[in-house]
Design a protein around this motif. Structure first.
Motif, short mmCIF file in Angstrom:
data_model
loop_
_atom_site.label_atom_id
_atom_site.label_comp_id
_atom_site.label_asym_id
_atom_site.label_seq_id
_atom_site.Cartn_x
_atom_site.Cartn_y
_atom_site.Cartn_z
N GLU A 96 0.70 -1.16 0.12
CA GLU A 96 0.09 -0.02 0.11
C GLU A 96 0.84 1.30 0.02
O GLU A 96 1.57 1.51 1.05
CB GLU A 96 -0.78 0.08 1.28
N ARG A 98 1.02 5.06 -0.40
CA ARG A 98 0.24 6.35 -0.32
C ARG A 98 1.09 7.74 -0.54
O ARG A 98 0.73 8.76 -0.54
CB ARG A 98 -0.69 6.54 0.81
N ASP A 103 0.74 4.54 -5.45
CA ASP A 103 -0.10 3.79 -6.27
C ASP A 103 -0.87 4.71 -6.94
O ASP A 103 -1.69 5.68 -6.30
CB ASP A 103 -1.01 2.84 -5.22
N ALA A 139 -3.35 7.16 -4.78
CA ALA A 139 -3.53 6.76 -3.40
C ALA A 139 -3.07 7.85 -2.46
O ALA A 139 -3.42 7.96 -1.29
CB ALA A 139 -2.41 5.52 -3.52
N TYR A 172 -7.84 -0.38 1.02
CA TYR A 172 -6.85 -1.32 0.76
C TYR A 172 -6.82 -2.29 1.91
O TYR A 172 -7.03 -1.85 2.99
CB TYR A 172 -5.62 -0.70 0.83
N TRP A 177 -6.48 -3.59 -3.60
CA TRP A 177 -7.03 -2.42 -3.58
C TRP A 177 -8.46 -2.39 -4.18
O TRP A 177 -8.61 -3.24 -5.18
CB TRP A 177 -6.49 -1.46 -4.59
N ASP A 210 1.97 0.24 -9.67
CA ASP A 210 2.47 0.16 -8.24
C ASP A 210 3.54 0.93 -7.55
O ASP A 210 4.64 0.95 -8.29
CB ASP A 210 2.93 -1.33 -8.26
#
Length: 232
Positions: A96, A98, A103, A139, A172, A177, A210
């Motif tokens: 994940e 952010r 992402d 994200a 997430y 996601w 990613d």
């Protein structure tokens, strides 16, 4: 290390985690007469047809393969009413991210008035690439911005001119996601944005970054989405 009985128990457990991949030549949206779902866990997603779309790593401006993509497929559903359409996208991502590199997810639509095949997103943009209608989610900001762009850079940074913010929500959990994006069928902005007309085909494609594999970009082929007519 395992008895035969335990090995079978393990095999059945692994099989229970697998999800069938519903691959459709045409993705069908689900019509509702009331408000559209706004969250990833709205129960109305349970009756919307799911379509899984394979994605593959893109090539750079010199025709070289980018780093192998971490994301291998995107699943999506669509629910619509007379005014707008809501998409739910699902993809596996091991991290994940952010913060930069973050992402990012982009839904591409063929813009209004486009004729013929728009160049594949795997090598897009080329020197003669047309503008595409790009709905880009970050994200980092949690926002989804729609803009017309010939280059991914504007979509990824959200700095395109005449950009319009779309209602969206993301979650997430356990390496996956889920993203919901709601878009008007006939948007007033950005100028030239695609009009989605019920009872006709709308071509969409997806691109995924990613943040944990920042030099890679995964892109999908074009998929036709059909918004069926109301039942009589």
């Amino acid at each position: 290390a395992l008895s035969s009985e335990d090995a079978w128990h393990l095999a059945y457990y692994v099989a229970s985690l697998q999800e069938p991949a519903p691959l459709h030549l045409i993705a069908k949206a689900h019509r509702v007469n009331d408000e559209l779902p706004t969250t990833v866990d709205d129960p109305r997603w349970n009756v919307a047809e799911r379509t899984d779309v394979p994605v593959r790593h893109a090539v750079d401006a010199n025709g070289e393969w980018s780093a192998p993509a971490t994301v291998l497929a995107v699943a999506f559903q669509a629910v619509f009413n007379d005014d707008a359409v809501a998409f739910r996208f699902l993809w596996n991502d091991p991290t994940e991210d952010r913060h930069t590199p973050r992402d990012t997810f982009v839904l591409a639509l063929k813009p209004e008035g486009a004729r013929g095949d728009v160049v594949t997103l795997q090598a897009w943009p080329t020197a003669s690439a047309p503008q595409l209608d790009l709905c880009a989610w970050s994200a980092q900001t949690g926002q989804t911005m729609e803009m017309m762009a010939r280059d991914w850079a504007g979509a990824v940074t959200g700095t395109g001119q005449d950009a319009a913010e779309l209602a969206s929500a993301a979650h997430y959990e356990d390496g996956r996601w889920q993203l919901v994006v709601r878009r008007p069928l006939e948007p007033h902005a950005p100028r030239g944005a695609a009009v989605i007309t019920p009872e006709t085909f709308t071509s969409v494609a997806m691109a995924v970054w990613d943040g944990g594999n920042a030099t890679a970009r995964a892109v999908s082929p074009w998929i036709d989405v059909m918004l069926p007519r109301a039942a009589e």
